[in-house]
Write a protein that holds these residues in place. Structure first.
Motif, PDB file in Angstrom:
ATOM      1  N   LYS A  38       0.809  -1.222   0.000  1.00 13.62           N
ATOM      2  CA  LYS A  38       0.000   0.000   0.000  1.00 13.62           C
ATOM      3  C   LYS A  38       0.843   1.272   0.000  1.00 13.62           C
ATOM      4  N   PRO A  39       1.893   1.377   0.845  1.00 17.15           N
ATOM      5  CA  PRO A  39       2.696   2.609   0.832  1.00 17.15           C
ATOM      6  C   PRO A  39       3.322   2.888  -0.529  1.00 17.15           C
ATOM      7  N   VAL A  40       3.802   1.831  -1.193  1.00 19.23           N
ATOM      8  CA  VAL A  40       4.444   2.022  -2.493  1.00 19.23           C
ATOM      9  C   VAL A  40       3.409   2.391  -3.552  1.00 19.23           C
ATOM     10  N   LYS A  41       2.222   1.806  -3.471  1.00 18.70           N
ATOM     11  CA  LYS A  41       1.165   2.181  -4.416  1.00 18.70           C
ATOM     12  C   LYS A  41       0.813   3.652  -4.279  1.00 18.70           C
ATOM     13  N   ILE A  42       0.730   4.127  -3.038  1.00 18.07           N
ATOM     14  CA  ILE A  42       0.438   5.542  -2.789  1.00 18.07           C
ATOM     15  C   ILE A  42       1.551   6.416  -3.371  1.00 18.07           C
ATOM     16  N   LEU A  43       2.790   5.998  -3.141  1.00 26.26           N
ATOM     17  CA  LEU A  43       3.947   6.740  -3.644  1.00 26.26           C
ATOM     18  C   LEU A  43       3.935   6.814  -5.168  1.00 26.26           C
ATOM     19  N   LEU A  44       3.721   5.666  -5.820  1.00 25.37           N
ATOM     20  CA  LEU A  44       3.773   5.627  -7.279  1.00 25.37           C
ATOM     21  C   LEU A  44       2.649   6.445  -7.898  1.00 25.37           C
ATOM     22  N   GLN A  45       1.466   6.415  -7.286  1.00 27.44           N
ATOM     23  CA  GLN A  45       0.365   7.236  -7.786  1.00 27.44           C
ATOM     24  C   GLN A  45       0.711   8.713  -7.681  1.00 27.44           C
ATOM     25  N   THR A  58      10.298  14.465  -1.466  1.00 25.79           N
ATOM     26  CA  THR A  58      11.370  14.220  -0.499  1.00 25.79           C
ATOM     27  C   THR A  58      10.948  13.107   0.450  1.00 25.79           C
ATOM     28  N   ASP A  59      11.910  12.600   1.240  1.00 29.31           N
ATOM     29  CA  ASP A  59      11.544  11.562   2.209  1.00 29.31           C
ATOM     30  C   ASP A  59      10.594  12.108   3.272  1.00 29.31           C
ATOM     31  N   LYS A  60      10.730  13.390   3.608  1.00 26.31           N
ATOM     32  CA  LYS A  60       9.818  14.000   4.586  1.00 26.31           C
ATOM     33  C   LYS A  60       8.395  14.038   4.047  1.00 26.31           C
ATOM     34  N   GLU A  61       8.256  14.391   2.773  1.00 24.41           N
ATOM     35  CA  GLU A  61       6.917  14.415   2.170  1.00 24.41           C
ATOM     36  C   GLU A  61       6.312  13.019   2.140  1.00 24.41           C
ATOM     37  N   LEU A  62       7.147  12.016   1.854  1.00 24.36           N
ATOM     38  CA  LEU A  62       6.642  10.645   1.854  1.00 24.36           C
ATOM     39  C   LEU A  62       6.239  10.210   3.257  1.00 24.36           C
ATOM     40  N   SER A  63       7.014  10.584   4.273  1.00 22.71           N
ATOM     41  CA  SER A  63       6.693  10.189   5.649  1.00 22.71           C
ATOM     42  C   SER A  63       5.334  10.749   6.056  1.00 22.71           C
ATOM     43  N   ASN A  64       5.038  11.985   5.653  1.00 18.24           N
ATOM     44  CA  ASN A  64       3.735  12.578   5.962  1.00 18.24           C
ATOM     45  C   ASN A  64       2.622  11.905   5.167  1.00 18.24           C
ATOM     46  N   MET A  65       2.930  11.527   3.946  1.00 15.34           N
ATOM     47  CA  MET A  65       1.929  10.945   3.060  1.00 15.34           C
ATOM     48  C   MET A  65       1.468   9.569   3.531  1.00 15.34           C
ATOM     49  N   ILE A  66       2.425   8.743   3.998  1.00 23.53           N
ATOM     50  CA  ILE A  66       2.067   7.372   4.390  1.00 23.53           C
ATOM     51  C   ILE A  66       2.106   7.175   5.912  1.00 23.53           C
ATOM     52  N   ASN A  67       2.301   8.298   6.643  1.00 22.48           N
ATOM     53  CA  ASN A  67       2.224   8.294   8.102  1.00 22.48           C
ATOM     54  C   ASN A  67       3.235   7.352   8.751  1.00 22.48           C
ATOM     55  N   SER A  89       7.697   7.364  10.078  1.00 20.33           N
ATOM     56  CA  SER A  89       8.808   8.244  10.414  1.00 20.33           C
ATOM     57  C   SER A  89       9.627   8.565   9.162  1.00 20.33           C
ATOM     58  N   GLU A  90      10.365   9.670   9.215  1.00 20.29           N
ATOM     59  CA  GLU A  90      11.219  10.027   8.089  1.00 20.29           C
ATOM     60  C   GLU A  90      12.271   8.952   7.832  1.00 20.29           C
ATOM     61  N   LYS A  91      12.734   8.313   8.936  1.00 14.31           N
ATOM     62  CA  LYS A  91      13.741   7.263   8.791  1.00 14.31           C
ATOM     63  C   LYS A  91      13.191   6.079   8.001  1.00 14.31           C
ATOM     64  N   ARG A  92      11.951   5.684   8.310  1.00 16.04           N
ATOM     65  CA  ARG A  92      11.338   4.569   7.582  1.00 16.04           C
ATOM     66  C   ARG A  92      11.061   4.958   6.133  1.00 16.04           C
ATOM     67  N   ALA A  93      10.625   6.199   5.919  1.00 17.39           N
ATOM     68  CA  ALA A  93      10.363   6.672   4.567  1.00 17.39           C
ATOM     69  C   ALA A  93      11.655   6.662   3.753  1.00 17.39           C
ATOM     70  N   MET A  94      12.769   7.078   4.388  1.00 18.78           N
ATOM     71  CA  MET A  94      14.044   7.091   3.701  1.00 18.78           C
ATOM     72  C   MET A  94      14.488   5.678   3.340  1.00 18.78           C
ATOM     73  N   ARG A  95      14.287   4.722   4.274  1.00 16.13           N
ATOM     74  CA  ARG A  95      14.652   3.328   3.994  1.00 16.13           C
ATOM     75  C   ARG A  95      13.859   2.779   2.817  1.00 16.13           C
ATOM     76  N   LEU A  96      12.565   3.117   2.778  1.00 12.97           N
ATOM     77  CA  LEU A  96      11.716   2.643   1.691  1.00 12.97           C
ATOM     78  C   LEU A  96      12.183   3.224   0.357  1.00 12.97           C
ATOM     79  N   LEU A  97      12.492   4.507   0.337  1.00 12.12           N
ATOM     80  CA  LEU A  97      12.959   5.138  -0.893  1.00 12.12           C
ATOM     81  C   LEU A  97      14.297   4.557  -1.345  1.00 12.12           C
ATOM     82  N   HIS A  98      15.184   4.284  -0.386  1.00  6.97           N
ATOM     83  CA  HIS A  98      16.475   3.687  -0.737  1.00  6.97           C
ATOM     84  C   HIS A  98      16.281   2.276  -1.310  1.00  6.97           C
ATOM     85  N   GLU A  99      15.332   1.533  -0.747  1.00  8.58           N
ATOM     86  CA  GLU A  99      15.057   0.185  -1.266  1.00  8.58           C
ATOM     87  C   GLU A  99      14.499   0.267  -2.684  1.00  8.58           C
ATOM     88  N   LEU A 100      13.582   1.210  -2.903  1.00 10.10           N
ATOM     89  CA  LEU A 100      13.019   1.372  -4.241  1.00 10.10           C
ATOM     90  C   LEU A 100      14.069   1.851  -5.232  1.00 10.10           C
TER      91      LEU A 100
END
Length: 212
Positions: free
Chosen positions: A151-158, A167-176, A178-189
């Motif tokens: 679900k988080p990645v689907k939201i991101l891709l849309q 930015t990772d901060k914008e993603l952290s707010n979007m999928i609720n 932490s910025e650290k988790r958002a950054m890890r997800l972006l690095h994985e993608l």
């Protein structure tokens, strides 16, 4: 994704971007094929012919000549077949063409250049840029496919289909998260070839990747 219900005047006021492009004239069927294919391969878009880069309505000299070049682009210079919607819009004594392209369910579409090369183009900001191929459903490995279905990645891709980057901060707010988790997800993608990082640190921006 472009809102086709907007009036042509509203589109002009928006200016050029991911889903909008202006042309004074169709000077080359090859160039217009590139633009149309890139819209279809990304998020769809609207091309206005008879409008310059400064958003000034200059009008077209011959509607017939413009339509002939457009027909050549669609019928001979784009693969797979691409359907568009085209209508003439009057602004006082001047006339422009409004060409609408949906995001395609049959992507990728190739545009053929002057040398006969078949090239995939996608939109990045207000430009049509070439790439070797697109990341299509079912093409990644099992881990990547599972990641893309989350679900988080689907939201991101849309979001990235409608916007150029985040930015990772914008993603952290979007999928609720932490910025650290958002950054890890972006690095994985990024490591999976799904997103592209521009810059570094907290100002780094992530956009949809052109997969080689």
């Amino acid at each position: 994704m472009i809102d086709f219900s907007k009036t042509t005047l509203e589109i002009i006021q928006m200016g050029e971007g991911l889903t909008v492009e202006f042309k004074r004239t169709i000077d080359s069927p090859f160039k217009i094929a590139k633009t149309l294919a890139s819209f279809a391969n990304t998020s769809g878009g609207i091309l206005l012919v008879g409008v310059n880069d400064s958003r000034e309505t200059v009008g077209i000299v011959s509607e017939l000549r413009e339509l002939q070049k457009l027909e050549q682009a669609c019928e001979s210079l784009i693969e797979m077949e691409l359907r568009i919607r085209c209508k003439s819009v009057s602004f006082g004594s001047k006339k422009i063409l409004r060409i609408e392209v949906d995001e395609s369910q049959d992507k990728p579409h190739y545009a053929i250049n002057e040398k006969g090369d078949r090239i995939i183009y996608v939109r990045i900001k207000d430009k049509s840029v070439p790439t070797n191929r697109l990341m299509l459903p079912g093409e990644g490995d099992a881990v990547t496919e599972k990641l893309l279905l989350s679900k988080p990645v689907k939201i991101l891709l849309q979001y990235l289909k409608r916007n150029d980057a985040l930015t990772d901060k914008e993603l952290s707010n979007m999928i609720n998260v932490s910025e650290k988790r958002a950054m890890r997800l972006l690095h994985e993608l990024e490591s999976k070839g799904v997103v592209l990082r521009r810059g570094s640190g907290k100002t780094a921006l992530y956009s949809l990747k052109l997969v080689n």
